[in-house]
Design a protein around this motif. Structure first.
Motif: not given
Length: 716
Positions: A274-282, A586-593, A649-657
């Protein structure tokens, strides 16, 4: 060729055995009819007959031929109880070991390659307790010994261990059968040996090692707790140390089942994510992505424009996002749920007692039946000469420090080419920093397939990131206000000047300051736990980054369920943590899941697979959004639709997975996904089309030929 020759030799021996009716000799009637002749031979040459008998017994056992029981009876008749037992004990163990070795030589590699992923838990169990379970099976003659020999050969159990455990474990059964052989004349059938009462006795004998193991566990626990005084009563059922994902879920579950639970957190609730990782980075990834889309607005029929923005406002939005998520993990919410939240530093004094240095300066001691450690991890800072002199940031510190900047750092160096380093390098490049990313390996994101790394690297370079792979960071130097990083590749040093340096080379578990060293709790980069997430002390558990093996928020939450249930109800039933289907993104662009095996994993582990690949450049929704970069790649069991692993690999990969995670968790294959209606036009259709690629690759051509002929006939 050697394996084929061995198979042929075995088949010839087996065929010869039945062709010459040798199997009739190894029956009860055959044994009785030939007994007089056997005794004559034994009287004339006892040593020769004994040696020949031992050799024949070895052959019968090694080839898994029927008749070992009859030969055991014959040993009792011919050689008496003592010598019969000696001969059969050694012959059966040697023959069993030969069968074990043949099975291993012929089949183990093939079985492990084909079913390695499904046998992983079994293999780990054999590696840990194989001798114990083999001993248990050997004590119970109800289990076919020849089958045990062949199956154990498929495992990693050492041959010597197999031999001596078999020798000892089969001894009791051998004595029973040899003794029956000394009274052969009274036997009418083999059922006369194994009466129901004797069979029940064998079962009890087999259960004995299991009971003994439980008793040993109790004795071991008593030894572990020796020197500590267990309280007669407890203040709490459970104390949880750490308010990150693992700690929050543990406390939530404990409160939900109406136990009395205290959650201790020294700093911010919500932990690193919440404070240093997932949320602020996204949050910053989203801002950076919008900026990049503005620069490439022509892709959407608009005019390209260079975004103008206040970096302070971008960082203010990041903190605003954190503040909006905070109530989900707040002290107030968990207090309402029934959790006693204490803010302070916890230290375990003994296996049941925790001392808390309260943030307000006081001290509190609490006792509990069980304790869960969820202390998380912190960024690893490499021991780089001069690093402290030039100053550096980590994923923990950059959000607070960068919020003070009017502009993003003009020249930013990112150490590390993993997920965190890659996400932040790309984001700050899109926000205007001149970013240099330094990675010691020959590519970034080394845990992914090479084509994935290459595609992400190509995209990041297009965004302006200068990626230096195969470069070792040697030292930092400072001259006035000028800061430099010295790197080396192939023995040649080069200099990178920078304004800010971000260390993103990994994270290390927080192990110090909690009293673990005083208790003797074993640590090896993480806290060492068993399958139930127990430490050396069965009532002290560890979850999340501090326990490993995965440093993901969702894995910490997953482990927390097992730890909490085991801590509160382990007296009745314990559950092993389940790591069979672990997704990550990994939330690079394009995403990798990814979930399950990648091609790289499969090759390294020697697992056979088939691969199908669907390119997003063929997906209608991707074309409509001008986001066709990427693919869906699925690995399956050869010839079957069972999913071994998926990389998207691509848009919305995390959701598609998620669809594939669900399928793998519940054993659904690609045919089920193909037969499921997916809304058009959506990104999720890519999963169905990937399944369609598999189906096309397994088209029954022969059947289609006959169908074509049928349709031709129907047309007249």
């Amino acid at each position: 060729m050697k394996k084929i020759g061995l198979v042929i030799a075995i088949l010839l021996l087996v065929v010869g055995f039945f062709h010459y009716d040798l199997d009739r000799l190894l029956t009860l009637d055959g044994l009785k009819s030939g007994l007089v002749q056997f005794e004559v031979w034994r009287a004339e040459a006892p040593l020769l007959v004994g040696s020949a008998f031992l050799l024949l017994y070895v052959v019968v056992t090694a080839l898994s031929l029927p008749g070992a029981v009859i030969m055991t009876l014959a040993a009792g008749t011919l050689f008496g109880l003592f010598w019969g037992t000696v001969i059969v004990s050694f012959a059966s163990s040697i023959g069993a070991t030969l069968a074990f070795l043949v099975s291993r030589y012929l089949l183990r590699d093939w079985v492990q390659a084909k079913f390695g992923s499904r046998l992983k838990a079994f293999n780990e169990g054999v590696e840990k307790d194989g001798a114990f379970y083999l001993f248990t099976l050997r004590l119970v003659p109800v289990f076919p010994f020849f089958l045990i020999n062949l199956l154990m050969g498929l495992t990693a159990l050492r041959a010597f261990t197999f031999y001596w455990v078999s020798q000892v474990g089969m001894l009791v059964g051998t004595v029973v059968y040899v003794n029956a052989g000394t009274q052969l004349g009274q036997l009418e059938s083999l059922s006369g040996i194994l009466s129901p009462s004797l069979l029940f006795s064998f079962v009890l004998l087999g259960v004995f090692p299991l009971v003994a193991k439980k008793l040993l566990d109790v004795i071991k626990a008593r030894r572990v707790y020796a020197g500590f005084t267990k309280p007669k009563s407890f203040d709490r059922n459970l104390i949880v140390i750490g308010g990150g994902a693992g700690g929050l879920v543990s406390a939530y579950i404990a409160a939900a089942v109406k136990s009395k639970v205290t959650l201790i957190e020294a700093h911010k609730m919500g932990g690193d994510c919440l404070n240093y990782g997932c949320i602020p980075s996204k949050a910053i990834i989203k801002s950076a992505k919008i900026a990049q889309q503005m620069r490439h607005a022509k892709n959407y029929g608009l005019e390209n424009v260079e975004p103008t923005f206040s970096f302070k406002k971008v960082m203010a939005r990041v903190h605003d996002v954190i503040s909006k998520v905070e109530p989900h993990d707040s002290v107030e919410r968990y207090t309402e749920l029934g959790v006693d939240v204490v803010q302070g530093y916890a230290k375990i004094i003994d296996p049941w007692t925790v001392e808390i240095q309260l943030n307000d300066g006081g001290t509190q001691r609490l006792t509990a039946r069980s304790i869960i450690l969820a202390t998380g991890a912190r960024p690893f800072v490499p021991p780089l000469p001069g690093l402290d002199d030039v100053g550096y940031y980590t994923s923990d510190t950059l959000w607070g420090e960068f919020a003070k900047f009017d502009e993003p750092p003009k020249r930013l160096v990112v150490l590390g080419g993993g997920p965190i380093g890659s996400e932040l390098a790309q984001s700050f490049a899109r926000l205007g920093s001149n970013v240099t990313q330094v990675e010691r390996s020959d590519r970034i994101m080394v845990r992914e397939d090479e084509e994935v790394s290459a595609l992400v690297q190509e995209s990041m370079i297009a965004d302006g990131v200068n990626i230096l792979t195969s470069h070792n960071a040697l030292r930092c130097e400072k001259e006035g206000d000028i800061k430099r990083l010295i790197v080396e590749k192939d023995g040649v040093e080069s200099v990178i000047e920078f304004d800010a340096l971000l260390c993103a080379v990994g994270r290390q578990a927080r192990l110090e300051g909690y009293g673990l060293e005083n208790l003797g709790v074993e640590t090896n980069r993480t806290i060492v736990t068993n399958d139930y997430l127990e430490t050396l002390f069965p009532n002290i558990f560890a979850v999340g980054d501090v326990a490993g093996p995965y440093q993901f928020t969702h894995v910490a939450a997953h482990q927390a369920w097992f730890a909490a249930v085991n801590a509160l109800f382990g007296t009745f039933k314990k559950f092993r943590a389940d790591y069979r289907v672990i997704p990550w993104a990994t939330f690079v662009d394009p995403e990798v899941a990814r979930v399950g095996l990648s091609e790289q994993d499969a090759k390294e582990q020697g697992i056979e697979y088939e691969m199908v690949r669907y390119g997003l450049d063929d997906l209608d929704r991707a074309i409509a959004e001008s986001a066709t970069k990427g693919f869906v790649k699925v690995l399956t069991v050869p010839g079957k639709d069972k999913i071994l692993g998926v990389t998207i690999v691509g848009e919305h990969s995390g959701e598609l997975l998620a669809e594939f995670v669900l399928a793998m968790k519940h054993g659904l294959g690609l045919n089920k996904i193909l037969g499921t209606i997916h809304t058009y036009p959506t990104w999720a259709e890519s999963n169905k089309y990937a399944a369609g690629e598999w189906k096309r690759a397994h088209t029954p051509e022969r059947i289609l030929e006959w169908i074509e002929k049928y349709h031709t006939w129907r047309r007249g």
